[in-house]
Design a protein around this motif. Structure first.
Motif, PDB file in Angstrom:
ATOM      1  N   ILE A   5       0.262  -1.393  -0.358  1.00  0.00           N
ATOM      2  CA  ILE A   5      -0.073   0.123  -0.225  1.00  0.00           C
ATOM      3  C   ILE A   5       0.475   1.673   0.295  1.00  0.00           C
ATOM      4  CG2 ILE A   5      -1.493  -0.562   1.058  1.00  0.00           C
ATOM      5  CD1 ILE A   5      -1.512  -0.113   3.926  1.00  0.00           C
ATOM      6  N   LYS A  64      -6.480   6.029   8.571  1.00  0.00           N
ATOM      7  CA  LYS A  64      -7.537   6.334   8.078  1.00  0.00           C
ATOM      8  C   LYS A  64      -7.975   7.267   9.261  1.00  0.00           C
ATOM      9  CE  LYS A  64      -4.997   5.626   4.561  1.00  0.00           C
ATOM     10  NZ  LYS A  64      -3.669   6.568   4.301  1.00  0.00           N
ATOM     11  N   ASP A  73      -0.158   9.591   6.633  1.00  0.00           N
ATOM     12  CA  ASP A  73      -0.529   8.355   5.328  1.00  0.00           C
ATOM     13  C   ASP A  73      -0.862   6.823   6.414  1.00  0.00           C
ATOM     14  OD1 ASP A  73      -1.287   6.671   3.660  1.00  0.00           O
ATOM     15  OD2 ASP A  73       1.370   6.393   2.820  1.00  0.00           O
ATOM     16  N   LYS A  90      -2.665   2.829  -8.596  1.00  0.00           N
ATOM     17  CA  LYS A  90      -3.562   2.116  -7.166  1.00  0.00           C
ATOM     18  C   LYS A  90      -4.738   2.417  -7.035  1.00  0.00           C
ATOM     19  CE  LYS A  90      -1.512   2.782  -3.337  1.00  0.00           C
ATOM     20  NZ  LYS A  90      -1.154   3.930  -1.720  1.00  0.00           N
ATOM     21  N   ASP A 123      -2.537  11.627   2.048  1.00  0.00           N
ATOM     22  CA  ASP A 123      -2.908  10.106   1.390  1.00  0.00           C
ATOM     23  C   ASP A 123      -4.643   9.830   1.373  1.00  0.00           C
ATOM     24  OD1 ASP A 123      -2.229   8.491  -1.506  1.00  0.00           O
ATOM     25  OD2 ASP A 123      -1.229   7.343   0.341  1.00  0.00           O
ATOM     26  N   ASN A 124      -5.063   9.135   0.526  1.00  0.00           N
ATOM     27  CA  ASN A 124      -5.701   8.310   0.473  1.00  0.00           C
ATOM     28  C   ASN A 124      -7.516   8.709   0.765  1.00  0.00           C
ATOM     29  OD1 ASN A 124      -3.415   6.332   1.811  1.00  0.00           O
ATOM     30  ND2 ASN A 124      -4.466   6.030  -0.293  1.00  0.00           N
TER      31      ASN A 124
HETATM   32 MG    MG Z   1      -1.345   5.711   1.548  1.00  0.00          MG
END
Ligand code: MG
Ligand code: SAH
Ligand code: DHB
Length: 220
Positions: A38, A141, A138, A209, A164-165
């Protein structure tokens, strides 16, 4: 569409990045050690390195080390007297990262701090460490809002914060979701609506991704 995203990622990776043994071996050894794949993609890693260059980063904070792949990218962009602190809860991940950073010749400049990020951040705030120039969030979450808040405490005017994400295949817009990761990012987004200390935007991404994105914020 997914296959064309992968092809385009491979095309630009091939044209715009130069093979780097330490980065490649970091991924290989992370996989052998059973770490989840990841990490950021090579082009995303280079994006983070370019951001570090753009803001002349001397001090970088990363929350979520994994095998040190993104840390190597950002660490490579530091001047010789620069430093990167990266926070990791998992001892096994941190050990793999430490070896990968040593092989990349970055163990003097990059410090892996093992423990829950919330604790490490609270310690740094209490110790009144110098503000960071760039922060990359990162990790889990669910805690993104808390990490963003702590990052602000460790920032100065002009500090760049990347999260991120934040798109999660579009799940971010689902109201009433039970996905705790999405709920965590929604809490962060709601905070950004009210947060007067930063100006922020989002960059949606597709590629190896899948469909995701980054929040980019600058402290004002
Ligand atoms: Mg990430
Ligand atoms: N930045 C890395 C990927 C990080 S993956 C890269 O792109 O190469 C997320 C990492 O955050 C994992 O290694 C996970 O163990 C770590 N993590 C999860 N919860 C955490 C917490 N509470 N504190 C610190 N690290 C945490
Ligand atoms: C996940 C975490 C990440 O940091 C990432 O880039 C992709 C996926 C995850 O926990 O699913």
């Amino acid at each position: 569409m997914e296959s064309v995203w992968n092809e385009v990622d491979a095309y630009f990776e091939d044209h715009l990045t130069t093979p780097d043994e330490a980065l490649e071996l970091a991924l290989k050894d992370s996989a052998s050690a059973g770490l989840p794949a990841i990490n950021v993609t090579p082009l995303q890693g280079k994006f983070l390195a370019l951001l570090a260059q753009l803001c002349h980063a001397q001090r970088i904070l990363e929350i979520g080390t994994l095998g040190g792949y993104s840390a190597i990218w950002m660490g490579r962009a530091l001047p010789s007297d620069g430093s990167l602190v990266t926070l990791e809860i998992n001892k096994g991940h941190a050990a793999v990262a430490q070896r990968n950073l040593e092989r990349a010749g970055l163990s003097e400049r990059v410090h892996v701090v093992v423990g829950p990020a919330s604790h490490s951040l609270a310690h740094m705030i209490a110790d009144k460490v110098e503000p960071f120039d760039l922060v990359f969030i990162d990790a889990d979450k669910e805690s993104s809002e808390e990490y963003f808040h702590a990052s602000l405490e460790l920032s100065r005017v002009g500090t760049v914060i990347v999260v991120d994400n934040v798109v999660r295949k579009g799940a971010i817009v689902e109201k009433g979701t039970s996905d705790t990761m999405v709920l965590g990012i929604q809490r962060l987004t709601d905070r950004l609506t009210r947060e007067t200390r930063v100006t922020s935007t989002v960059i949606q991404t597709v590629g190896a991704k899948g469909y995701d994105g980054f929040i980019l914020a600058v402290v004002r």
